[in-house]
Design a protein around this motif. Structure first.
Motif, short mmCIF file in Angstrom:
data_model
loop_
_atom_site.label_atom_id
_atom_site.label_comp_id
_atom_site.label_asym_id
_atom_site.label_seq_id
_atom_site.Cartn_x
_atom_site.Cartn_y
_atom_site.Cartn_z
N LEU A 23 -52.49 2.69 41.87
CA LEU A 23 -51.28 2.07 41.30
C LEU A 23 -51.64 1.32 40.02
O LEU A 23 -52.65 0.61 40.00
N HIS A 24 -50.82 1.46 38.99
CA HIS A 24 -50.99 0.60 37.82
C HIS A 24 -50.40 -0.76 38.14
O HIS A 24 -49.40 -0.86 38.87
N TRP A 25 -51.00 -1.82 37.57
CA TRP A 25 -50.54 -3.18 37.83
C TRP A 25 -50.27 -3.89 36.49
O TRP A 25 -51.19 -4.06 35.71
N PHE A 26 -49.02 -4.22 36.25
CA PHE A 26 -48.64 -4.95 35.04
C PHE A 26 -48.48 -6.42 35.41
O PHE A 26 -47.78 -6.75 36.37
N ILE A 27 -49.13 -7.29 34.65
CA ILE A 27 -49.11 -8.72 34.96
C ILE A 27 -48.62 -9.48 33.73
O ILE A 27 -49.22 -9.39 32.65
N PHE A 36 -52.21 -6.57 31.14
CA PHE A 36 -51.63 -7.90 30.91
C PHE A 36 -50.67 -7.82 29.73
O PHE A 36 -50.95 -7.11 28.76
N PHE A 37 -49.58 -8.51 29.82
CA PHE A 37 -48.72 -8.66 28.64
C PHE A 37 -48.17 -10.08 28.67
O PHE A 37 -48.06 -10.69 29.74
N LEU A 94 -41.64 -5.26 23.96
CA LEU A 94 -42.32 -5.63 22.72
C LEU A 94 -43.84 -5.51 22.80
O LEU A 94 -44.50 -5.29 21.80
N SER A 95 -44.38 -5.65 24.02
CA SER A 95 -45.84 -5.58 24.17
C SER A 95 -46.33 -4.13 24.16
O SER A 95 -47.54 -3.89 24.16
N GLY A 96 -45.40 -3.19 24.22
CA GLY A 96 -45.81 -1.79 24.27
C GLY A 96 -46.03 -1.32 25.71
O GLY A 96 -46.44 -0.17 25.95
N SER A 97 -45.75 -2.18 26.69
CA SER A 97 -45.98 -1.80 28.09
C SER A 97 -45.06 -0.65 28.49
O SER A 97 -45.46 0.25 29.23
#
Ligand code: UTP
Length: 473
Positions: free
Chosen positions: A150-154, A183-184, A222-225
């Motif tokens: 799993l990808h994890w975005f924080i 991270f973003f 905006l972070s490109g996530s």
């Protein structure tokens, strides 16, 4: 100082901000210049006049009715079948890598009073694992279970971003491949004095705070996530807060129902324990799903009951969502998003007009935040699934008392005890029925009930002894 900036500050009544400029070196100039240039002054002036110099009337949406939801346990055969299909679909989406975990960890955690990002707070009862480690292990096991990591975005805030990243690096990302942790950083809002003037944290810096968890959506864009998600085929985000270790990081039933219902943003709900419990209230107004903050809910509506005595507005929000990436993209098209602002009076340390440090004893500032749940009314389709509180929700807000580290540890033990018992393990109890031992199951092995039952049948699990502290891995 740059002349155009000076003119801007004068125009917006904020010229006090350049009082200390003559005594600053170029590094200090650069720091405050950067902060001042990032502000949308026209918007800020409107916000100051609406929320600081005036207190907007609390307007609740017209003609509200309770929001419908899917119950935790299906009510009839038809629903049972739907849940079965949803579980299958949710599992497929996890297997295909269409789902990522999304944790919001940009808050300041002021109530907890812990010095450091909240995710670095130790929470588990035996091993003292931090919130971040506990989530990481659940995420690893979820990936293994479905055969697809799993990808994890924080989401971090400007003040805790570097500390958070460093914590992950120091702990080798808890065993997750670093390319799967993203991270973003969310945006900030200046703290505003009661007179409408922005506060300075020091001579060279504004007092800035994170712009609320509503900032997640724009920050993702905006972070490109969002672009990153598109690249690897992620379509759904399993959203949870960093202070709720009980939560399932990616619940296949919840994800599957979101998919089947063609929902753009879905939520879990809890049955409120009393009319004024501090949870947002799910309501429908004008055919749209809304959450009305507990503090904004009129008393008569909060207390209203149905014929069977249950609260009419029973559905409270534990801040657990599934959000479609398409919906994030739609909302943030053009690089902006207008969610409503919420004001909070806070005690904000700052410097006075002579540069002296002030530690206020009463609220001296307004902080403005947006909330993620205010995106719900923008969704064409939504879905709510009931959660069992004891399985999904125990927020760490305070050091002790309600919603605290102490109550959360207790709930973590209780949840693991229930799982052991479901697998036929006998757990010693005190006379009042509470466990007479402390147990902790490692999420790396025991993600859910199914894992515990299978492990017990296959390898066997020892019963914990009275008074013992046991870690099962
Ligand atoms: P809370 O509203 O409980 O705020 O955040 P907090 O900062 O953790 O704690 P207090 O109010 O200062 O005591 C709920 C969740 O939303 C995140 C928090 O990190 C937490 O996971 N959050 C909150 C953000 O990510 N950004 C924010 O601007 C605010």
């Amino acid at each position: 100082m740059d002349d155009s900036l000076r003119v801007t500050l004068q125009k917006h009544g904020q010229e006090h901000l350049f009082k200390f400029f003559p005594e600053m070196n170029s590094r200090q100039h650069e720091k405050i210049h950067t902060q001042l240039r990032e502000i949308n002054w026209r918007e800020l002036e409107t916000l100051i006049s609406t929320y600081v110099l005036n207190t907007p009337e609390n307007v609740i949406p017209p003609e509200i009715s309770p929001a419908p939801y899917f119950p935790a346990v299906p009510k009839n055969e038809e629903q049972k079948e739907k849940y079965r299909i949803a579980l299958k679909r949710g599992s497929e989406l996890l297997r295909k890598g269409k789902v990522a975990a999304l944790t919001v960890a940009g808050g300041q955690g002021t109530r907890l009073g812990y010095d450091g990002p909240k995710g670095t707070f130790a929470i588990t009862p035996v091993k003292n694992k931090t919130l971040f480690q506990y989530f990481a292990e659940k995420i690893i096991r979820t990936g293994k279970k479905y055969g697809c990591p799993l990808h994890w975005f924080i989401m971090t805030g400007k003040t805790n971003d570097s500390h958070t990243r460093e914590f992950f690096r120091k702990n080798s990302f808890f065993g997750i491949h670093p390319s799967f942790v993203h991270f973003f950083t969310q945006g900030t809002m200046p703290s505003i004095g009661m007179d409408g003037k922005l506060l300075l944290e020091s001579k060279e810096s504004l007092s800035l705070s994170p712009n609320g968890h509503g900032g997640t959506l724009l920050a993702l864009k905006l972070s490109g996530s969002v672009a990153q998600m598109r690249k690897v085929g992620i379509e759904y985000l399993s959203y949870f807060q960093v202070d709720n270790p009980l939560v399932s990081v990616a619940d296949p039933l919840f994800i599957g129902l979101h998919f089947l219902e063609k929902s753009e943003m879905s939520s879990r709900m809890l049955a409120k324990t009393d009319p004024f419990e501090k949870l947002g209230n799910f309501c429908i107004s004008g055919g749209r799903l809304n959450i009305i903050e507990y503090s904004d809910m009129p008393k008569d509506l909060a207390e209203m009951t149905e014929a069977d005595g249950r609260l009419r507005f029973i559905a409270g929000s534990p801040a657990i969502h599934v959000i479609s990436v398409d919906f994030v993209e739609k909302l943030t098209e053009g690089g902006s998003l207008n969610l409503p602002w919420h004001r909070a009076e806070k005690k904000v340390p700052c410097i006075d007009a002579d540069g002296n440090q002030i530690t206020p004893v009463k609220p001296n500032a307004i902080k403005l935040e947006t909330f993620i749940f205010d995106a719900l009314p923008f969704a064409g389709k939504t879905m709510i699934l009931e959660a069992k509180r004891e399985d999904e929700f125990s927020p760490v807000k305070n050091p002790d008392g309600v919603d605290s580290a102490v109550s959360c540890v207790r709930m973590l033990v209780d949840k693991d005890v229930r799982r052991l018992e479901k697998a036929g393990i006998s757990v010693p109890k005190k006379e009042n029925g509470t466990p007479d031992c402390v147990v902790e199951l490692s999420p790396l092995t025991f993600l859910d009930d199914e894992d515990v039952v299978a492990y017990a049948a296959d390898k066997g699990i020892n019963d914990p002894e009275r008074g013992e502290k046991v870690y099962y891995a």
